[in-house]
Design a protein around this motif. Sequence first.
Motif, short mmCIF file in Angstrom:
data_model
loop_
_atom_site.label_atom_id
_atom_site.label_comp_id
_atom_site.label_asym_id
_atom_site.label_seq_id
_atom_site.Cartn_x
_atom_site.Cartn_y
_atom_site.Cartn_z
N ALA A 107 2.52 6.11 4.52
CA ALA A 107 3.50 5.88 3.46
C ALA A 107 4.40 4.69 3.80
CB ALA A 107 4.34 7.14 3.25
N SER A 108 4.70 4.53 5.08
CA SER A 108 5.54 3.39 5.47
C SER A 108 4.80 2.06 5.29
CB SER A 108 6.01 3.54 6.92
OG SER A 108 4.94 3.34 7.82
N ARG A 109 3.48 2.11 5.28
CA ARG A 109 2.67 0.90 5.10
C ARG A 109 2.18 0.74 3.66
NH1 ARG A 109 3.13 -2.64 9.10
NH2 ARG A 109 2.42 -1.86 11.10
N ALA A 110 2.48 1.70 2.80
CA ALA A 110 1.96 1.68 1.43
C ALA A 110 2.46 0.49 0.63
CB ALA A 110 2.29 2.98 0.73
N GLU A 117 -1.17 4.52 -0.96
CA GLU A 117 -0.34 5.52 -1.64
C GLU A 117 -1.20 6.68 -2.14
OE1 GLU A 117 2.91 7.41 -2.50
OE2 GLU A 117 3.01 5.40 -1.65
N GLN A 118 -2.35 6.38 -2.71
CA GLN A 118 -3.27 7.43 -3.17
C GLN A 118 -3.81 8.22 -1.98
OE1 GLN A 118 -6.62 5.97 -5.35
NE2 GLN A 118 -7.41 8.01 -5.78
N ASP A 119 -4.13 7.53 -0.91
CA ASP A 119 -4.62 8.21 0.30
C ASP A 119 -3.55 9.11 0.90
OD1 ASP A 119 -7.04 6.93 -0.04
OD2 ASP A 119 -6.55 5.30 1.36
N VAL A 120 -2.31 8.67 0.84
CA VAL A 120 -1.19 9.50 1.35
C VAL A 120 -1.09 10.78 0.53
CG1 VAL A 120 1.33 9.63 1.54
CG2 VAL A 120 0.13 7.58 2.33
N ARG A 121 -1.22 10.67 -0.79
CA ARG A 121 -1.16 11.88 -1.64
C ARG A 121 -2.30 12.85 -1.30
NH1 ARG A 121 0.54 8.33 -5.65
NH2 ARG A 121 -1.61 7.98 -6.33
N LYS A 122 -3.50 12.32 -1.12
CA LYS A 122 -4.64 13.17 -0.77
C LYS A 122 -4.41 13.86 0.57
CE LYS A 122 -8.28 10.53 -3.07
NZ LYS A 122 -9.48 9.70 -2.83
#
Length: 133
Positions: A107-110, A117-122
Amino acid sequence: MDDEHRPARQARKAGDDRSGFDRFVEAVYLRVSRPSFFFACVTVIALWLVSAPLWADLKAWQYVIHTVTSVVTLLLLALLENAARRSEEAAQEKLNVIAEALAALMASRAADDPQLEQDVRKLRDAVGLEERH
């Protein structure tokens, strides 16, 4: 390696809030997973085999070993299943912590990579998935 470099071990020693039953299960698990327990079982069976001439009734001789092994097997099965369940829960908790930390890092690199961002949600959706199923 000393406990200074192992914070998880330090935390476990400092805050051992496990029940007496949990400590008993762990002690049994540690004992039965050693070769000495296997050799003790082999010794009991060998003693049982050589004791056949001492029994007047061979059916009673057979009942003794069947009863003892059935009871011991049932108790060990229950204790070892409990230990396995607790081990699985601990491993899952570790994976969840790692996934949460990775999600925070991602998320800090999003801002640099919108796909993250999508990968963080998953990844965050996957944390605790085993409890929802």
